[in-house]
Design a protein around this motif. Sequence first.
Motif, short mmCIF file in Angstrom:
data_model
loop_
_atom_site.label_atom_id
_atom_site.label_comp_id
_atom_site.label_asym_id
_atom_site.label_seq_id
_atom_site.Cartn_x
_atom_site.Cartn_y
_atom_site.Cartn_z
N LEU C 44 -1.15 10.05 8.30
CA LEU C 44 -1.56 8.70 7.93
C LEU C 44 -2.92 8.76 7.25
CD1 LEU C 44 -0.58 6.84 11.23
CD2 LEU C 44 0.80 7.19 9.18
N LYS C 45 -2.96 8.34 6.00
CA LYS C 45 -4.23 8.34 5.29
C LYS C 45 -4.96 7.05 5.60
CE LYS C 45 -2.66 8.74 1.09
NZ LYS C 45 -2.61 9.10 -0.36
N PRO C 46 -6.28 7.04 5.39
CA PRO C 46 -7.00 5.78 5.66
C PRO C 46 -6.68 4.67 4.66
CG PRO C 46 -8.52 7.53 5.01
CD PRO C 46 -7.18 8.15 5.09
N LEU C 47 -6.23 5.01 3.48
CA LEU C 47 -6.02 3.99 2.46
C LEU C 47 -4.82 4.34 1.60
CD1 LEU C 47 -7.34 1.42 1.05
CD2 LEU C 47 -8.26 3.07 -0.61
N LEU C 51 -1.29 4.16 -6.35
CA LEU C 51 -1.05 5.57 -6.67
C LEU C 51 -0.04 6.19 -5.71
CD1 LEU C 51 -4.67 6.91 -7.38
CD2 LEU C 51 -2.87 6.35 -9.03
N ASP C 52 0.04 5.61 -4.52
CA ASP C 52 0.98 6.15 -3.52
C ASP C 52 2.38 5.61 -3.71
OD1 ASP C 52 -1.86 5.74 -1.66
OD2 ASP C 52 -0.88 7.70 -1.74
N TRP C 53 2.47 4.45 -4.27
CA TRP C 53 3.79 3.86 -4.46
C TRP C 53 3.74 2.89 -5.62
CZ3 TRP C 53 6.30 -0.97 -4.12
CH2 TRP C 53 7.71 -0.89 -4.04
N GLY C 405 7.13 -5.74 2.60
CA GLY C 405 7.63 -5.12 1.36
C GLY C 405 6.56 -5.20 0.29
N GLY C 406 6.42 -4.12 -0.45
CA GLY C 406 5.42 -4.12 -1.51
C GLY C 406 4.08 -3.58 -1.04
N SER C 407 3.92 -3.51 0.28
CA SER C 407 2.68 -2.89 0.77
C SER C 407 2.73 -1.43 0.40
CB SER C 407 2.61 -3.04 2.30
OG SER C 407 1.97 -1.94 2.88
N SER C 412 5.40 3.57 0.91
CA SER C 412 5.36 5.04 0.87
C SER C 412 5.76 5.62 2.23
CB SER C 412 4.01 5.57 0.40
OG SER C 412 2.96 4.99 1.10
N LEU C 413 5.44 4.90 3.29
CA LEU C 413 5.88 5.37 4.62
C LEU C 413 7.40 5.30 4.73
CD1 LEU C 413 4.97 6.46 7.34
CD2 LEU C 413 4.77 4.11 8.15
#
Lengths: 138, 396, 562
Positions: C44-47, C51-53, C405-407, C412-413
């Motif tokens: 789990l990244k802090p932010l 870029l992640d999704w 959704g969309g978060s 990405s999780l």
Amino acid sequence: MHERPPKVIVTKIGLDGHDRGSRVVAATLRDAGMEVIYTPPWQAVASVVKLAMEEDADVIGISSLATDHLIVPDLMAALREAGLADVRVIVGGIVPAADEAALLAAGVARVFHPGADFDDIVDTVRRLARERAHGATA
Amino acid sequence: MDSAADTLATILAGDRRRIARAITALENGSAQAPALRAALAAHTGRAHVVGVTGPPGGGKSTLVSALIKSLRAQGRTVAVVAVDPSSPYTGGAVLGDRIRMGEHQGDPGVFIRSLASRGHLGGLSRAAADVIDVFDAAGYDTVITETVGAGQSEVEITQVADTRLVVCPPGLGDDVQAIKAGLLEIADAFVVSKADLSDAARTESDLHAMLALRRRQDPLPPVFRTQATTGEGVAALADWLCARSARGTRLGSAEGRRARAVVRRAIAADAYARHLGLTLVEAGRGHATVQMTVGPEHLNFNGGCHGGAIFSLADTALGMACNAEGEVAVLIDGHISITVAAAPGSVLVARAEPVTHTRRLGIYRVVISRADNGAHIASLNATVYRTGKPLQLLTV
Amino acid sequence: MNAPHEPAAVTADELAQRVARWRQAYDAAVPAAEPVRNRSGIELKPLYTALDWAGPSHPEDSGVPGEFPFTRGIYPSMYRGRSWSQRQLVGLGVPEDYNERARELLALGASALSFLPCNSVFRGYDADEVPAALLGTCGTVVNHARDMERAMAGVPIGDISTALNDPAPFTLLAFQLAVARRRGVPWSQIAGTSNQSDCLSHFVANHMFFRIALPGARRIVVDQIAFANEHLPRWNPLSIVGQHMQQAGATPAQAMAFTLASGIQYAEDCLARGMDPDRFLPRFTFFFDISISLFEEVAKFRAGRRIWARLCRERFGAKDPRSWRFKFHGQTSGVDLTRQQPLNNIARVTVQAMAGILGGLQSLHTDSYDEVFSTPTAEAARIAVATQNILREEAQLTEIIDPLGGSWYVESLTDAMERQILEHIDRIDAAGGMGAAAQQGLVQRWIGDSALAFQKRVDSGQQTIVGVNAYRVDEDPASYPSLAYPDATRMQAYLADLAAYKAQRSAAAVAQALDGLAAAAQSTDRNIFAAVVSAAEAGATHGEICATLRRELGFGQPLTVV
């Protein structure tokens, strides 16, 4: 003399079949260097007695999550009748406070509740096994 | 603490609680142990000891459970020594074999004892021999040892048995080779378990082929097929076991079986034999057969089998044969004649037979040959001196 | 007039620079540490940022609910159209006790019932076959159709959906159908779920429910599905259970994977029977544990929906979109609850319930805070129901469909969970499917390893459990009220009634029905469940039916793996 490691039976009597806790305890005791006989749930009291007798077990650990602890006194009586009063019995699981006193009065050495410290369980079993080995008569 | 004599009396009387405690005392090497061993020795030799081994996952425990049912149906009492591996790191173990034999948990004619594989003084075979002797003296008709044939020590235990069964699950195929080196040669019978699976028939024929190649014997050991959960094939196996136990010839008379019990303890206690990987094939009054697989550790600088290894093999067979009476006999004169070089990887069997004896001397001849084709390798002519002293291993 | 502010589109490079700047500031403030992982082991990244999704990775994922692959929800309207059902477990004492509690819950607004039988029933025994002290303490004793009639007195079984926590051979359903026939309620109206029908999960992870040897149990499951296909259009005969495995220690990703693998196994069993996937798949439902790891659970459910939809369409060949829907019931996880400071469990259950709701479940059971002591007291049971009502009415959790959704994080999780789940499924496929993997003890070993690893994290303090290994207070556990054991005299009265029942029924009819049941079990083509129903209607008891089938098909001995 070379003392064998504690020999512990981890079992469930009565009707309940949830065994995550007892499996984790069995694995922990094994990792602590003990010899563990782990049984499936729903063991008859007579079977546990026979098992303890044949294996010359030091400690019997009963896992009880429902109300199966209510028949532990039957096990204590059966052990006494079979000449196995020196075998220590501990109970782990969900045991209401009022019932805990009754179990101890029936001869159970210790009752462990959810959230119990595993080091405590291991140390207790080791201590009980040692007590039995030193106090035991042939 | 009770004296050895008192403990013995309770064992002979079949007191199950005292039997269990006696086993613990022997396991622990307690102060009482040597005297107890000596006391037990005179009462052993009656039980038929069946060693069950084989690769993990082969269904041994299920088969043993079904066998027990058959034997009980024939009125025999059964004891089981279930060996489970201990963790080499923590020394702990989960002894899980016996729970697969749960159907017998209410039967007073069945006694099951678990043995963890580590930490036994003198080795695992010796611990198993102790437990077997207790059950033997207590009067159990059949004593079954169950081990996983994964490590050398587990294989060693099978030599302590009168009859050795190797249980193979189907699908072994060419992995019949995977059966531990030396195990294929000393097995008395093979069992293909889980007979309902499609490759059971093929595994059976693979075994037959392998046996024909690697063992010279007439007849070859039988191969049984069983399906333990339905009981199919188990009765036939049980019948064969009972016939073996009843037969006088191979296992000998009562004295012969007592001799056998002594020898199995002897080979287990022989550090040098263990070091060379020698295993007992069979023994009786005055005779013994010991086996060796020629491995890299037995080779000399020329890449051939070291003569000392050949001599040691012959001498061990000799030792088993002439000490079987329970009194110490020592080699005082021996001549070895090696006629053929033993090939690396070959399995050799040494059979020691008595030629004649006087009160103090014994003349023996040991012949070493190849297990697969009977080719003669060497022979030893030996004279031994019988000291009249009792075997130390019975008193320590 | 000012023009409305329109956010400028950010290029990927610009965003990367912003994130790098943030990272510098973050690292300056927070010392380097071990990576933080969730229960499934995912870091789990802090932010998380765009870029992640940057959008659904699957070309078919339209990003709206009610469309394949249903990541955002199986229905277009979700809770705006229909709330999740409150389906609280109830089980205690004798049938009359159940009836009282059930009617109370219905009056409080519960829309569905869940029936929890006594442990003696779970084990396949009648009340007169077990020690009396153990009866009715954890569930209701029901041994025959007349008991069921009393338990359901005044309950409109043709309108209310009932979950019967009853494993194969599903005698409780048989008793329910007998009651329906007696009342003149057509079987076609009987709604509910056989929510402990997943014998594979029992074999692997909840031995409590494992009554009949696995091959026979699997056959009875398919027989029941076939029976429901024909006679019970409103009944869900199969509930594939992930709860047991997660409670036994499986990580959330493992629990979803093993459950889906079980679903694959059952679908294949039905296909092998020649059933049409579009007939049986719409009535497959799922049942999951919901842990307190909020976002992980939401991602687990979203990934599960997606994977199942794909499996149904591509692997099982179902064509009807209704066959692709992943319907599930969630139960808040009792394993996360503590005995220490038990009122804290109310907070825990709230978070768990939120996870299930945000994850899009169809029905929900919330645990009572005193589960760790005993069967819940009435007051604790009320709080559990109120929790659901508060979340729905006061926190407005139902107004937005798939609000997470969309978060960037949750999406990405979801993808990461999906990847892990698929890996586990591949491993089980390689072992020959869930049936084979279970019989080899593979799944049990994986679960056991996870359970041990979790315990080690708790023991070492790596995982804090409030009140247990941190934030402890001195307290007297006896100060919390616990439910009294059922009145012994009521149990004695029940046993007397059972004896009278057995005496007054037609022994010949029962014997004949049980013979028919045995014959069905011995055959290869007769429907065993249909024979169970006949036996129930002829007056046979639960224990008699189970004993007959155990004799024919074998006692269920779970494989024990430590």
